[in-house]
Design a protein around this motif. Sequence first.
Motif, mmCIF file in Angstrom:
data_model
loop_
_atom_site.group_PDB
_atom_site.id
_atom_site.type_symbol
_atom_site.label_atom_id
_atom_site.label_comp_id
_atom_site.label_asym_id
_atom_site.label_seq_id
_atom_site.Cartn_x
_atom_site.Cartn_y
_atom_site.Cartn_z
ATOM 1 N N SER A 190 -4.200 -1.818 6.479
ATOM 2 C CA SER A 190 -3.140 -2.447 5.773
ATOM 3 C C SER A 190 -1.985 -3.001 6.576
ATOM 4 N N TYR A 232 0.727 -1.240 0.117
ATOM 5 C CA TYR A 232 -0.084 -0.007 0.140
ATOM 6 C C TYR A 232 0.896 1.082 0.083
ATOM 7 N N PHE A 268 -7.087 2.863 4.497
ATOM 8 C CA PHE A 268 -5.986 2.078 3.981
ATOM 9 C C PHE A 268 -4.743 2.198 5.261
#
Length: 550
Positions: A267, A228, A263
Motif C-alpha cells: 500500500s 489503507y 497490505f
Amino acid sequence: MMNAQISKVDKRDARLSMAYITVAFIALAVGGLMGLLQTLVRSGKLELPGGINYYEILTAHGVLLGLGLTTYFILGFQFAAVSRTAGTLSSKARLSGWIGFIVMVIGTIFATWMILTNKATVLYTFYAPLQAHFLFYLGLTLLIVGSWIACGAMIATYMRWRKQNPGKPSPLLCFMVVVNSLLWIVCTLGVAGEVLFQLLPWSLGLVDTVNVLVSRTLFWYFGHPLVYFWLLPAYMAWYVIIPKIIGGKIFSDSLARLVFILFLLFSIPVGFHHQLTEPGIDASWKFVQVVLTFMVIIPSLMTAFSMFATFEMFGRSKGAKGLFGWLKKLPWKDARFVVPFIGMVAFIPAGAGGIINASNQMDQVVHNTIWVTGHFHLTVATTVVLTFFGISYWLIPHLTGRVFTKAMNRLAIIQAICWTIGMAFMSGSMHLEGLLGAPRRTAFTTYGNAQQALDWIPYQVAQAIGGSILFLGIVLIIVIVINLAFFAPKGEQDFPIGEIAENAEKTPMVLENWKIWLTVLAALILIAYTVPFMDMIQNAPPGSKGFKLW
C-alpha cells in the motif's frame, strides 16, 4: 484457539479510548455540516453568507473528516483493542497515549482555526502553490507527531506481550493494530517531510519557492496508504469482531495475518498512480507503481473469500441448505452486524472504481473529475465510516459501562438506511457527472460551456438531495453516540472477540518476524522511489534548486 484474553477494557484505558472517539464524532458533526453546505452551493440552492468562501468549507470538510474523524476514531478503537487483547496498558503507555492525544488536539485546533478563518483554503491535498498560514502546517505537524506517540504506546504494549509470551502468536486483533500503526508511521514520514521541510518554511517566508513535484510526490507517498490506514480497522472488525457477533468462528488466523502483511507491503510504494497525468515522472516508474497498486487487489479478494467463508460456515452450522441458504441465518436485526455488512457490500463497487482510477488508460477519462470524489465517498464515507459506526454500537457502551438497547439498535438500522440512500444519491450522481467531465473541487455550476452546465445540473441536484439525507444520518448517529455515552442504562456490554475455527491451520510464526517484513517494505519503497526522486531533485526547474528545494 485464540490466546487467553481479559474480557473487559480497563477503566483507565477506556477513558483514554473515549477521549479519542469523542473528538472523532465532534469532527464528524462539524465536517458533515460543511459537506451539506457544499452540496447545496454546487446545486445552486444556497449562497453562502458574506465572508464565507466555498473552498473554505471544502477544505474543512476534507480535513475534518478525512484526517480528523478517521485518525481519532482509529486510534481510540486501537487503544481499546490492544488493552482488551494484550492486557491493560502500562502507566507509561497510557501516559504516552494521553500526551499523543493532547498534542493532536492542539494541532487540530490550530489547523481548524486557520481553515474556518479562511487562512488555509488549500483543499484537502494542500497542494503548493496554494499557500496556508503557517499555523495550519504547524497544526498538521502536531497532529502527525501526536499520532506517532500514540502508535508507539500501542506497539510497546504488543512488544511487552511478546516478551511475556515467547514463541506464541500474539492475539490476532493486537497483531492487526501493530500492522496498521506501522503502516501509519511509515507513510506519514512523507507528509511530515513535505510539511516540515517545504511548506512550513515556505509559509514562514524562510524560502521563496518549493519544488512542487517533490511536494506532490511526498504527499501521495502518504496519500494512498492513508486509504489503507482507514480501511484496515474496518478489516479488523470484519475479521475478528463480526464472527463473534453472528455466533460463528474466524475462518483462518493465518490468512488474516497474511492479508495485513500484504497490505503493509503493497500500500505504500504506489503513490505515483495518483500522479499519472503529471510530467516530470518517467512513465516506466509510473508503470512499476501501477503494478504494485494492483497487487493490493490480492489481499482484498482474500478478505472477501474469508468473510463469506465465515458467513457460510456459520449458516451451515445452523442448518442452512442450498447455495445461498446461509444468508437467511445471518442476524439481520442486529445493527452491530447489519451496518458493517452494508459497508462490505459497498466495497465491491468501490474496489472496482479503485481499479479504474489506478489504470493508466482508464484514469485519463476520470482523472480530476468529480468521479474521484464519488469514489472517495464509496470507500471512506461508506465502507469505512459505516463499519466505524457499527463498531461504535458495542465499543462505546463497553467503554462507558452501559448497554446497547433495542431502541438504539432500531435507530441504528434506520441511520444505516438513511446513510445508504443518501450515499446512493451522492456517490452515484458524482460518478455519473464525472463521466460527463464535470471537474472535482470547483463550486461553479457553469464551469465549461453552457451545454455542459445544463447537463450537470440534475446530478448536482441529486448530490444536494443525497447530502441532505446524509446530514440526517449524521444527526442520528450523534444522537445514538450521546445516548450510548451518557444516557443508556448502566450495564455490561461485551467487547466481542472471535475464536479461530477448530480446523484452521496453525499460525506460522514467520508472520510475526518483523525483521523480514520491514526489510521487504523498505526495499520496495527504495525501488519505487529512489531513482524518480533523484530525477525530481536533479532536474528541478530554475529557482527551486539548492536549499530552496525545501
